[in-house]
Scaffold this motif. Structure first.
Motif, mmCIF file in Angstrom:
data_model
loop_
_atom_site.group_PDB
_atom_site.id
_atom_site.type_symbol
_atom_site.label_atom_id
_atom_site.label_comp_id
_atom_site.label_asym_id
_atom_site.label_seq_id
_atom_site.Cartn_x
_atom_site.Cartn_y
_atom_site.Cartn_z
ATOM 1 N N LEU A 29 0.832 -1.210 0.000
ATOM 2 C CA LEU A 29 0.000 0.000 0.000
ATOM 3 C C LEU A 29 0.867 1.261 0.000
ATOM 4 N N ILE A 30 1.876 1.285 0.831
ATOM 5 C CA ILE A 30 2.752 2.456 0.913
ATOM 6 C C ILE A 30 3.536 2.620 -0.390
ATOM 7 N N GLY A 31 3.923 1.516 -0.999
ATOM 8 C CA GLY A 31 4.601 1.595 -2.296
ATOM 9 C C GLY A 31 3.728 2.253 -3.350
ATOM 10 N N VAL A 32 2.450 1.926 -3.349
ATOM 11 C CA VAL A 32 1.509 2.561 -4.280
ATOM 12 C C VAL A 32 1.408 4.056 -3.986
ATOM 13 N N ILE A 33 1.358 4.406 -2.705
ATOM 14 C CA ILE A 33 1.275 5.829 -2.336
ATOM 15 C C ILE A 33 2.534 6.569 -2.759
ATOM 16 N N ILE A 34 3.692 5.952 -2.594
ATOM 17 C CA ILE A 34 4.941 6.601 -3.018
ATOM 18 C C ILE A 34 4.930 6.811 -4.526
ATOM 19 N N TRP A 35 4.604 5.754 -5.261
ATOM 20 C CA TRP A 35 4.636 5.823 -6.724
ATOM 21 C C TRP A 35 3.669 6.868 -7.264
ATOM 22 N N TRP A 36 2.399 6.743 -6.899
ATOM 23 C CA TRP A 36 1.392 7.653 -7.436
ATOM 24 C C TRP A 36 1.466 9.034 -6.779
ATOM 25 N N GLY A 37 1.901 9.104 -5.539
ATOM 26 C CA GLY A 37 2.062 10.400 -4.890
ATOM 27 C C GLY A 37 3.137 11.231 -5.557
ATOM 28 N N TRP A 38 4.244 10.578 -5.913
ATOM 29 C CA TRP A 38 5.317 11.295 -6.609
ATOM 30 C C TRP A 38 4.856 11.736 -8.000
ATOM 31 N N ASP A 39 4.153 10.840 -8.687
ATOM 32 C CA ASP A 39 3.613 11.184 -10.004
ATOM 33 C C ASP A 39 2.651 12.366 -9.898
ATOM 34 N N TYR A 40 1.798 12.338 -8.908
ATOM 35 C CA TYR A 40 0.830 13.412 -8.694
ATOM 36 C C TYR A 40 1.537 14.727 -8.368
ATOM 37 N N ALA A 41 2.583 14.651 -7.543
ATOM 38 C CA ALA A 41 3.345 15.858 -7.192
ATOM 39 C C ALA A 41 4.017 16.447 -8.433
ATOM 40 N N LEU A 42 4.586 15.588 -9.264
ATOM 41 C CA LEU A 42 5.235 16.086 -10.481
ATOM 42 C C LEU A 42 4.226 16.729 -11.427
#
Length: 164
Positions: free
Chosen positions: A102-115
């Protein structure tokens, strides 16, 4: 190796909790400032609303690692209490794996969203990019990874032990 990682985990969890507390202080101070400017001075400071929201977002994402470290986020109390010690360790590994996914998904998509959000500006603070609001997700999640692994290595179950 284990002790070195646990020292790193204590330091990072403490840092994230300190940042979360600072964000709470900032949010509450800005809230009081906003009340004074709006209702006493009758000159509202609109920029405080976005900063309050931003600091609350950072507070939540920087406070979550401490909850993961204490084992309070993902809990299977009843199953854990009824299980023998060997099964409990298997449950620890399963919960850790599920939380890390779950945290891996948040890191991946959170970084994408931030960019993606870096081209947007914050309403009320046009010179500040939305990147700084969105990047709280992957940064907080990276601190969570360390807390989750720390809880697997050295489980903290204070609330579970006192409830028995």
């Amino acid at each position: 190796m284990k002790n070195t990682f646990l020292k790193l985990e204590r330091w990072t969890t403490g840092l994230s909790l300190l940042i979360a507390c600072l964000m709470l202080v900032i949010a509450s101070s800005l809230g009081m400032f906003q009340i004074v400017t709006r209702f006493v001075l009758e000159q509202p400071a609109e920029w405080t609303e976005i900063l309050i929201r931003l600091s609350l977002i950072w507070m939540v994402f920087m406070g979550i690692p401490a909850a993961f470290r204490q084992g309070a986020m993902v809990s299977v109390d009843v199953l854990y209490r009824w299980s023998p010690p060997k099964v409990r360790r298997v449950l620890d590994w399963l919960v850790c794996l599920a939380a890390l996914i779950l945290i891996g998904v948040i890191i991946w998509w959170g970084w994408d969203y931030a960019l993606r959000g870096r081209v947007q500006s914050m309403a009320g603070l046009e010179s500040v990019s939305m990147f700084w609001g969105y990047v709280a997700m992957p940064i907080g999640a990276m601190f969570c990874v360390i807390g989750i692994i720390g809880n697997l290595i050295d489980p903290q179950r204070h609330e579970l032990e006192t409830a028995q």
